[in-house]
Scaffold this motif. Structure first.
Motif, PDB file in Angstrom:
ATOM      1  N   SER A  32     -19.295  -7.995  50.245  1.00  0.00           N
ATOM      2  CA  SER A  32     -18.223  -7.762  49.269  1.00  0.00           C
ATOM      3  C   SER A  32     -16.946  -8.499  49.657  1.00  0.00           C
ATOM      4  CB  SER A  32     -17.959  -6.268  49.104  1.00  0.00           C
ATOM      5  OG  SER A  32     -17.604  -5.690  50.343  1.00  0.00           O
ATOM      6  N   GLY A  36     -14.838 -10.765  47.146  1.00  0.00           N
ATOM      7  CA  GLY A  36     -13.398 -10.603  47.044  1.00  0.00           C
ATOM      8  C   GLY A  36     -12.644 -11.893  47.304  1.00  0.00           C
ATOM      9  N   LEU A  41     -13.645  -9.712  42.634  1.00  0.00           N
ATOM     10  CA  LEU A  41     -13.395  -8.266  42.650  1.00  0.00           C
ATOM     11  C   LEU A  41     -12.030  -7.901  42.072  1.00  0.00           C
ATOM     12  CD1 LEU A  41     -14.796  -7.242  46.167  1.00  0.00           C
ATOM     13  CD2 LEU A  41     -15.947  -7.182  43.943  1.00  0.00           C
ATOM     14  N   GLU A  42     -11.314  -8.876  41.529  1.00  0.00           N
ATOM     15  CA  GLU A  42      -9.992  -8.589  40.965  1.00  0.00           C
ATOM     16  C   GLU A  42     -10.112  -7.567  39.842  1.00  0.00           C
ATOM     17  OE1 GLU A  42      -7.985 -12.191  39.869  1.00  0.00           O
ATOM     18  OE2 GLU A  42      -8.236 -13.035  41.882  1.00  0.00           O
ATOM     19  N   LYS A  44     -11.335  -4.656  40.079  1.00  0.00           N
ATOM     20  CA  LYS A  44     -12.565  -3.878  40.233  1.00  0.00           C
ATOM     21  C   LYS A  44     -12.431  -2.894  41.389  1.00  0.00           C
ATOM     22  CE  LYS A  44     -15.121  -6.238  37.260  1.00  0.00           C
ATOM     23  NZ  LYS A  44     -15.693  -5.624  36.083  1.00  0.00           N
ATOM     24  N   LYS A  45     -13.239  -1.839  41.312  1.00  0.00           N
ATOM     25  CA  LYS A  45     -13.413  -0.929  42.433  1.00  0.00           C
ATOM     26  C   LYS A  45     -14.683  -1.376  43.159  1.00  0.00           C
ATOM     27  CE  LYS A  45     -11.002   2.710  40.080  1.00  0.00           C
ATOM     28  NZ  LYS A  45     -10.999   4.049  39.533  1.00  0.00           N
ATOM     29  N   ALA A  46     -14.675  -1.273  44.476  1.00  0.00           N
ATOM     30  CA  ALA A  46     -15.801  -1.786  45.254  1.00  0.00           C
ATOM     31  C   ALA A  46     -15.933  -1.018  46.561  1.00  0.00           C
ATOM     32  CB  ALA A  46     -15.600  -3.272  45.539  1.00  0.00           C
ATOM     33  N   TYR A  59      -8.608  -7.335  48.300  1.00  0.00           N
ATOM     34  CA  TYR A  59      -9.401  -8.095  47.340  1.00  0.00           C
ATOM     35  C   TYR A  59      -9.740  -7.350  46.051  1.00  0.00           C
ATOM     36  CZ  TYR A  59     -10.377 -11.261  51.261  1.00  0.00           C
ATOM     37  OH  TYR A  59     -10.285 -12.137  52.304  1.00  0.00           O
ATOM     38  N   CYS A  60      -9.543  -6.038  46.024  1.00  0.00           N
ATOM     39  CA  CYS A  60      -9.997  -5.276  44.852  1.00  0.00           C
ATOM     40  C   CYS A  60      -8.943  -4.261  44.435  1.00  0.00           C
ATOM     41  CB  CYS A  60     -11.337  -4.597  45.137  1.00  0.00           C
ATOM     42  SG  CYS A  60     -11.313  -3.398  46.482  1.00  0.00           S
ATOM     43  N   GLU A  61      -9.179  -3.671  43.265  1.00  0.00           N
ATOM     44  CA  GLU A  61      -8.250  -2.657  42.765  1.00  0.00           C
ATOM     45  C   GLU A  61      -8.246  -1.424  43.659  1.00  0.00           C
ATOM     46  OE1 GLU A  61      -8.589   0.381  39.145  1.00  0.00           O
ATOM     47  OE2 GLU A  61      -8.316  -1.698  38.490  1.00  0.00           O
TER      48      GLU A  61
END
Length: 119
Positions: A32, A36, A41-42, A44-46, A59-61
């Motif tokens: 991941s 990112g 992953l912008e 997004k939840k991850a 890298y993610c929300e």
């Protein structure tokens, strides 16, 4: 540890970013971080391996501290052992629960999947 270094390899990250228009982006463990770094992953939840939650945050929300996170067309899995659950989840998602149960039987997988978050 390879993914931690690869996320700074511009050529490799650019290659990963080429997957922007594919139907699904799927990773397990610290893969991941590569999604990112490629900008996939912008918004997004991850998730990722628990030891890399802090590395994933930029890298993610939101980093969801669980085994599998399915947010739109991005599906991320936690540590390496999650790869079996992730494969079964994908099988169920793409071709149905009966197919997933068939695979579980074929691989002698007696466990129930847990820790799945669908956004």
């Amino acid at each position: 540890m390879g993914t931690r270094k690869l996320r700074y390899d511009e050529a490799f990250v650019s290659w990963i970013a080429g997957a922007h228009n594919v139907p699904y982006k799927v990773s397990v463990c610290t893969g991941s971080l590569l999604l990112g770094a490629a900008g996939l992953l912008e918004g997004k939840k991850a998730t990722t391996h628990p030891s890399a939650y802090e590395l994933l945050r930029p890298y993610c929300e939101e980093v969801v501290e669980t085994r599998i996170v399915h947010d739109g067309n991005v599906i991320t899995g936690g540590g390496v052992s999650t790869s079996i659950d992730l494969g079964l989840y994908l099988t169920s998602h793409l071709v149905g629960e009966a197919a997933m149960n068939s695979v579980k039987k074929q691989i002698d997988y007696p466990y129930e999947m847990q820790g799945i978050v669908q956004i």
